[in-house]
Motif scaffolding. Sequence first.
Motif, PDB file in Angstrom:
ATOM      1  N   MET A 134     -32.386 -64.165  37.407  1.00 49.78           N
ATOM      2  CA  MET A 134     -31.400 -65.159  37.002  1.00 49.78           C
ATOM      3  C   MET A 134     -31.918 -66.576  37.244  1.00 49.78           C
ATOM      4  O   MET A 134     -31.640 -67.471  36.445  1.00 49.78           O
ATOM      5  CB  MET A 134     -30.097 -64.900  37.763  1.00 49.78           C
ATOM      6  CG  MET A 134     -28.971 -65.745  37.305  1.00 49.78           C
ATOM      7  SD  MET A 134     -28.557 -65.309  35.617  1.00 49.78           S
ATOM      8  CE  MET A 134     -27.023 -66.074  35.423  1.00 49.78           C
ATOM      9  N   ILE A 135     -32.662 -66.747  38.326  1.00 47.53           N
ATOM     10  CA  ILE A 135     -33.234 -68.054  38.631  1.00 47.53           C
ATOM     11  C   ILE A 135     -34.204 -68.476  37.524  1.00 47.53           C
ATOM     12  O   ILE A 135     -34.237 -69.645  37.129  1.00 47.53           O
ATOM     13  CB  ILE A 135     -33.947 -68.027  40.002  1.00 47.53           C
ATOM     14  CG1 ILE A 135     -32.936 -67.803  41.122  1.00 47.53           C
ATOM     15  CG2 ILE A 135     -34.728 -69.315  40.246  1.00 47.53           C
ATOM     16  CD1 ILE A 135     -31.927 -68.911  41.279  1.00 47.53           C
ATOM     17  N   ASP A 136     -34.993 -67.521  37.010  1.00 53.30           N
ATOM     18  CA  ASP A 136     -35.938 -67.842  35.937  1.00 53.30           C
ATOM     19  C   ASP A 136     -35.212 -68.312  34.683  1.00 53.30           C
ATOM     20  O   ASP A 136     -35.664 -69.250  34.015  1.00 53.30           O
ATOM     21  CB  ASP A 136     -36.807 -66.631  35.605  1.00 53.30           C
ATOM     22  CG  ASP A 136     -37.823 -66.326  36.687  1.00 53.30           C
ATOM     23  OD1 ASP A 136     -38.146 -67.233  37.487  1.00 53.30           O
ATOM     24  OD2 ASP A 136     -38.301 -65.179  36.733  1.00 53.30           O
ATOM     25  N   LEU A 189     -44.998 -65.493  24.634  1.00 52.22           N
ATOM     26  CA  LEU A 189     -45.583 -66.366  25.641  1.00 52.22           C
ATOM     27  C   LEU A 189     -45.105 -66.026  27.050  1.00 52.22           C
ATOM     28  O   LEU A 189     -45.894 -65.986  27.991  1.00 52.22           O
ATOM     29  CB  LEU A 189     -45.275 -67.833  25.318  1.00 52.22           C
ATOM     30  CG  LEU A 189     -46.066 -68.445  24.184  1.00 52.22           C
ATOM     31  CD1 LEU A 189     -45.523 -69.837  23.847  1.00 52.22           C
ATOM     32  CD2 LEU A 189     -47.539 -68.523  24.546  1.00 52.22           C
ATOM     33  N   VAL A 190     -43.818 -65.779  27.191  1.00 52.12           N
ATOM     34  CA  VAL A 190     -43.282 -65.389  28.506  1.00 52.12           C
ATOM     35  C   VAL A 190     -43.922 -64.081  28.944  1.00 52.12           C
ATOM     36  O   VAL A 190     -44.335 -63.932  30.101  1.00 52.12           O
ATOM     37  CB  VAL A 190     -41.752 -65.265  28.471  1.00 52.12           C
ATOM     38  CG1 VAL A 190     -41.207 -64.604  29.728  1.00 52.12           C
ATOM     39  CG2 VAL A 190     -41.121 -66.641  28.279  1.00 52.12           C
ATOM     40  N   ARG A 237     -46.078 -64.381  32.423  1.00 54.32           N
ATOM     41  CA  ARG A 237     -45.441 -63.877  33.643  1.00 54.32           C
ATOM     42  C   ARG A 237     -46.158 -62.630  34.128  1.00 54.32           C
ATOM     43  O   ARG A 237     -46.435 -61.737  33.345  1.00 54.32           O
ATOM     44  CB  ARG A 237     -43.974 -63.543  33.381  1.00 54.32           C
ATOM     45  CG  ARG A 237     -43.108 -64.722  33.013  1.00 54.32           C
ATOM     46  CD  ARG A 237     -42.948 -65.699  34.103  1.00 54.32           C
ATOM     47  NE  ARG A 237     -42.220 -65.060  35.189  1.00 54.32           N
ATOM     48  CZ  ARG A 237     -41.944 -65.651  36.326  1.00 54.32           C
ATOM     49  NH1 ARG A 237     -42.314 -66.870  36.527  1.00 54.32           N
ATOM     50  NH2 ARG A 237     -41.295 -65.024  37.260  1.00 54.32           N
ATOM     51  N   PRO A 238     -46.448 -62.567  35.427  1.00 54.80           N
ATOM     52  CA  PRO A 238     -47.124 -61.364  35.974  1.00 54.80           C
ATOM     53  C   PRO A 238     -46.213 -60.149  35.982  1.00 54.80           C
ATOM     54  O   PRO A 238     -45.057 -60.189  35.941  1.00 54.80           O
ATOM     55  CB  PRO A 238     -47.488 -61.752  37.382  1.00 54.80           C
ATOM     56  CG  PRO A 238     -46.719 -62.972  37.720  1.00 54.80           C
ATOM     57  CD  PRO A 238     -46.214 -63.566  36.432  1.00 54.80           C
TER      58      PRO A 238
END
Length: 61
Positions: free
Chosen positions: A1-3, A55-56, A60-61
């Motif tokens: 949610m923070i992302d 792209l995300v 993102r790992p």
Amino acid sequence: MIDLLTALALVLVIEGLLYAAAPDGMRRMAAMAAETPSSTLRTAGLVAAIVGVALVWLLRP
């Protein structure tokens, strides 16, 4: 949610900077968008969303 909230905040920052740096250009761009057919806007939006997801996914790992 923070992302998600961070991403939305970055969108606001980028759009705010664009409006602050080139308000007349943004006004012209909005007028051009109003004259563009809905199907073209829909296609461009879908392509932008797909590129954004890719792209995300890549970044993102």
